[in-house]
Design a protein around this motif. Structure first.
Motif, PDB file in Angstrom:
ATOM      1  N   ARG A 291       0.739  -1.255  -0.145  1.00  0.00           N
ATOM      2  CA  ARG A 291       0.164  -0.154  -0.015  1.00  0.00           C
ATOM      3  C   ARG A 291       0.653   0.765  -0.013  1.00  0.00           C
ATOM      4  O   ARG A 291       0.966   1.878  -0.732  1.00  0.00           O
TER       5      ARG A 291
ATOM      6  N   LEU B 230       1.216   4.079  -2.554  1.00  0.00           N
ATOM      7  CA  LEU B 230       1.175   5.792  -2.413  1.00  0.00           C
ATOM      8  C   LEU B 230       2.104   6.543  -3.570  1.00  0.00           C
ATOM      9  O   LEU B 230       2.390   7.533  -3.762  1.00  0.00           O
TER      10      LEU B 230
ATOM     11  N   ASP C  87       1.315   7.016  -6.198  1.00  0.00           N
ATOM     12  CA  ASP C  87       0.689   7.581  -6.926  1.00  0.00           C
ATOM     13  C   ASP C  87       0.485   9.034  -7.393  1.00  0.00           C
ATOM     14  O   ASP C  87       1.880   9.250  -6.925  1.00  0.00           O
TER      15      ASP C  87
ATOM     16  N   TYR D 187      -0.867  11.587  -7.728  1.00  0.00           N
ATOM     17  CA  TYR D 187      -1.215  12.877  -6.796  1.00  0.00           C
ATOM     18  C   TYR D 187       0.076  12.993  -6.220  1.00  0.00           C
ATOM     19  O   TYR D 187       0.447  13.692  -6.358  1.00  0.00           O
ATOM     20  N   TRP D 188       0.913  12.480  -5.715  1.00  0.00           N
ATOM     21  CA  TRP D 188       1.695  12.505  -5.112  1.00  0.00           C
ATOM     22  C   TRP D 188       3.206  12.539  -5.791  1.00  0.00           C
ATOM     23  O   TRP D 188       3.648  13.502  -5.312  1.00  0.00           O
TER      24      TRP D 188
ATOM     25  N   TRP E 125      -3.785  15.171   2.038  1.00  0.00           N
ATOM     26  CA  TRP E 125      -4.001  13.578   1.156  1.00  0.00           C
ATOM     27  C   TRP E 125      -3.608  12.109   2.448  1.00  0.00           C
ATOM     28  O   TRP E 125      -4.851  11.581   2.010  1.00  0.00           O
ATOM     29  N   LEU E 126      -2.748  12.468   2.646  1.00  0.00           N
ATOM     30  CA  LEU E 126      -2.019  11.396   3.704  1.00  0.00           C
ATOM     31  C   LEU E 126      -3.421  10.485   4.470  1.00  0.00           C
ATOM     32  O   LEU E 126      -3.441   9.540   4.719  1.00  0.00           O
TER      33      LEU E 126
ATOM     34  N   ASP F 258      -6.502  11.313   4.386  1.00  0.00           N
ATOM     35  CA  ASP F 258      -7.614  10.330   3.753  1.00  0.00           C
ATOM     36  C   ASP F 258      -7.157   9.426   2.905  1.00  0.00           C
ATOM     37  O   ASP F 258      -7.634   8.353   2.937  1.00  0.00           O
ATOM     38  N   GLN F 259      -6.359   8.798   2.437  1.00  0.00           N
ATOM     39  CA  GLN F 259      -5.537   7.853   1.908  1.00  0.00           C
ATOM     40  C   GLN F 259      -5.234   6.784   3.158  1.00  0.00           C
ATOM     41  O   GLN F 259      -5.869   5.547   2.589  1.00  0.00           O
ATOM     42  N   LEU F 260      -5.051   6.616   3.877  1.00  0.00           N
ATOM     43  CA  LEU F 260      -4.222   5.991   5.208  1.00  0.00           C
ATOM     44  C   LEU F 260      -5.044   6.459   6.599  1.00  0.00           C
ATOM     45  O   LEU F 260      -5.449   5.585   7.606  1.00  0.00           O
ATOM     46  N   GLN F 261      -6.071   6.763   6.080  1.00  0.00           N
ATOM     47  CA  GLN F 261      -7.661   7.305   7.094  1.00  0.00           C
ATOM     48  C   GLN F 261      -6.761   7.434   8.708  1.00  0.00           C
ATOM     49  O   GLN F 261      -6.687   6.570   9.678  1.00  0.00           O
TER      50      GLN F 261
END
Length: 623
Positions: free
Chosen positions: A32, A36, A39, A41-42, A107-108, A110-113
């Motif tokens: 994962r 990311l 990704d 966006y990153w 962003w991080l 949201d992506q990794l909760q």
């Protein structure tokens, strides 16, 4: 973003990621984390591109932007360092990584909760973001302005608007987002152009009140302004502004032709709406008007508004005036005492209204970029009073063709012709971007900017020669009128073939320029005349450098087929050589990005007899 997703070894890198992370409630898997790091966006938010020898490199040229020493060339290492940094103690205040990098944090999270993140106050960012209140975005395109090296190709910036912009008409309270070269001191125009081409300036983003940007760009008063309202959502606009905070005082390399104002704004739009990949279309050059076209083609433009320059408004107001009335405009702009004279009052009221309005516009035009003059301010006040008492009819300026509807910037050329009964084929490439005979839609008549042009000729018996290597050719043929008296000028430099001994063509290095005047004979016809000077290195001459004075005059005619020109030029060298030429060109506009040009040339030289050349050329424009 110019990037490819290449497979990379995952195990060792992912292990490093995991070892560097704090104990999270649910630690992400190595796969994962690697996902990311790759990704889009990153990669966009780190301004990464694939390196020329593989791997990654970031356009950002500033260590302060990275949390990992390997961050400039390793997106995964930067991701690892960022995740670790987000858990630093909150007592760091506004220096906490969450406060410095809000877009990364959001962003991080949201992506990794990441629900267990510390909660620093981030007062500086919160206040800044609240003051801007981003809701929507407008791409601003000031049209090209030949008399400034930094603006010859136009410019782009973004305006960040609040939610009530359309209802309250408060654009001047918006913010302007601009990327530009940071210049310390006062470099002259030639040095600016050279350092801009070679990456000699750092580039910085700046977000400042829009009214200040308009004031800074006083030249905008002489340039048409196009506003492209984008269909970005408030969330997308906010995401872009968050990233701008991360870029404050962060340096990029700045290059005039590719990594410039327009290219950087494309990167920001890719962050606002991931997946756009606007920069993929610009691997070599990023001419502003081409980037406007790309943004429009991507479906981002919701509405287009046009704001004519003060110069255009003045000329439109002057169109219906007679010579006598134009003289009154000049008189009243210089002295308002005759407003009450019997001679002026004898004019019909509606004509006086037009003259007064023209005088006021001329006075504003003359004051543009100048220090405040109390006498001029008093004349403006008196003219405004007269206009208020006798208002003119509303000035309606016809909107010209959209700049992005013109031809693309790069040009491939294929020609066949004959020079003194010797047949040849000619192959050419011009990197940018318009000459006097090119398809005119979207360009002003009499403007020419050519950068990096190459022409190769193949004569009979497979004889090849370099015909021309043009570094730059710039011509500004701005017509004079009774109200405005601009100077027309030209400059060119590079290598070209000239008539040589025994009928040969000699390749010479040259630098030449000239200045004079242009006149608009009709709406579609322009005449010009200039005195010129030339410096040339020619193997046929004894001096290493030969100098010449001369002339250049001609006529441009935009007709139903395209654009025609007839031009005469002469160079009179101090060593006794005399060189004259007469040329005729007609371009047929076959489409927006396709043209067919017929050229005829007759050259005279003391070194050889008269030579004649005829060529038919196909021109294909693209970027």
């Amino acid at each position: 973003m110019r990037k490819r997703f290449a497979s990379r070894p995952v195990l060792g890198l992912s292990l490093a990621l995991c070892l560097s992370l704090p104990a999270l409630a649910a630690s992400p898997s190595p796969a994962r984390l690697q996902q990311l790091a790759n990704d889009p966006y990153w990669l966009a938010i780190g301004h990464y591109e694939t390196g020329k020898l593989g791997g990654w490199r970031s356009y950002v040229d500033d260590d302060d932007f990275f949390l990992s020493p390997d961050g400039p060339h390793d997106p995964a290492a930067e991701l690892s360092a960022t995740l670790t940094a987000l858990y630093r103690p909150v007592n760091l205040g506004d220096k906490h990584p969450q406060c410095v990098f809000p877009a990364r944090t959001r962003w991080l999270r949201d992506q990794l909760q990441l629900n267990d993140l510390p909660q620093p106050a981030c007062g500086e960012f919160t206040t800044w973001y609240r003051d801007i209140a981003p809701h929507s975005s407008v791409l601003i395109f000031p049209a090209a302005y030949l008399n400034s090296p930094s603006s010859m190709f136009g410019h782009t910036l973004l305006r960040i608007d609040q939610a009530d912009i359309d209802q309250n008409g408060t654009a001047l309270l918006s913010y302007a987002l601009n990327f530009g070269a940071f210049i310390e001191g006062s470099d002259n125009s030639i040095l600016y152009a050279w350092k801009g081409l070679m990456g000699g300036y750092p580039g910085l983003f700046a977000l400042l009140p829009y009214r200040e940007k308009l004031s800074e760009y006083s030249r905008l008063e002489n340039r048409d302004l196009w506003e492209y309202r984008l269909n970005l959502t408030p969330e997308e606009t906010g995401r872009m502004v968050e990233h701008v905070w991360e870029l404050k005082q962060i340096q990029f390399d700045y290059y005039f032709f590719d990594e410039n104002c327009s290219y950087r704004l494309l990167e920001l739009l890719e962050i606002a709406r991931p997946g756009l990949e606007l920069t993929d279309d610009f691997p070599i050059t990023a001419i502003p008007v081409d980037t406007v076209r790309a943004i429009k083609d991507a479906g981002l433009v919701e509405r287009i508004d046009y704001r004519p320059s003060r110069e255009r408004e003045l000329l439109e107001r002057a169109k219906p005036l007679s010579d006598n009335e134009l003289q009154w405009v000049k008189t009243l702009a210089a002295d308002t005492q005759p407003l009450q004279s019997a001679e002026f009052q004898a004019l019909p009221a509606e004509r006086r209204a037009l003259v007064q309005d023209g005088a006021y516009r001329l006075l504003r035009y003359q004051a543009n970029g100048q220090e405040r003059d109390p006498a001029a301010a008093q004349r403006s006040y008196q003219l405004l009073r007269a206009i208020n008492q006798n208002p003119p009819t509303t000035l309606d300026v016809e909107r010209p063709k959209l700049p992005e509807d013109g031809h693309d910037s790069r040009t491939w050329q294929l020609g066949v012709g004959s020079r003194d009964d010797r047949a040849f084929a000619e192959y050419g490439l011009r990197m940018a971007y318009h000459d006097l005979n090119d398809n005119l839609a979207g360009f002003p008549l009499g403007a020419q900017i050519e950068i990096l042009g190459l022409k190769l000729r193949q004569y009979e018996n497979n004889h090849w020669q370099l015909q021309e290597l043009d570094f730059a050719t710039i011509r500004s043929l701005t017509p004079r009128s009774q109200l405005l008296q601009p100077l027309s000028w030209q400059v060119a430099g590079g290598f070209e073939r000239v008539p040589g001994k025994d009928g040969d063509e000699t390749l010479v290095a040259h630098l030449n320029g000239g200045a004079g005047a242009s006149w608009q004979l009709t709406d579609s016809t322009l005449a010009f005349a200039m005195a010129t000077g030339r410096v040339e290195h020619n193997s046929d001459f004894a001096p290493y450098l030969a100098t010449a004075g001369g002339f250049n005059t001609g006529l441009l005619w935009h007709n139903a087929l395209g654009t025609a020109s007839v031009e005469g030029a002469g160079d009179y060298f101090l060593n006794g050589e005399v060189r004259r030429r007469l040329s005729l060109n007609q371009q047929w506009q076959l489409g927006q990005n396709l043209g067919l040009r017929l050229s005829a040339l007759r050259e005279f030289s003391h070194l050889t007899g008269p030579e004649n050349e005829v060529m038919l050329q196909l021109k294909w424009y693209h970027y």
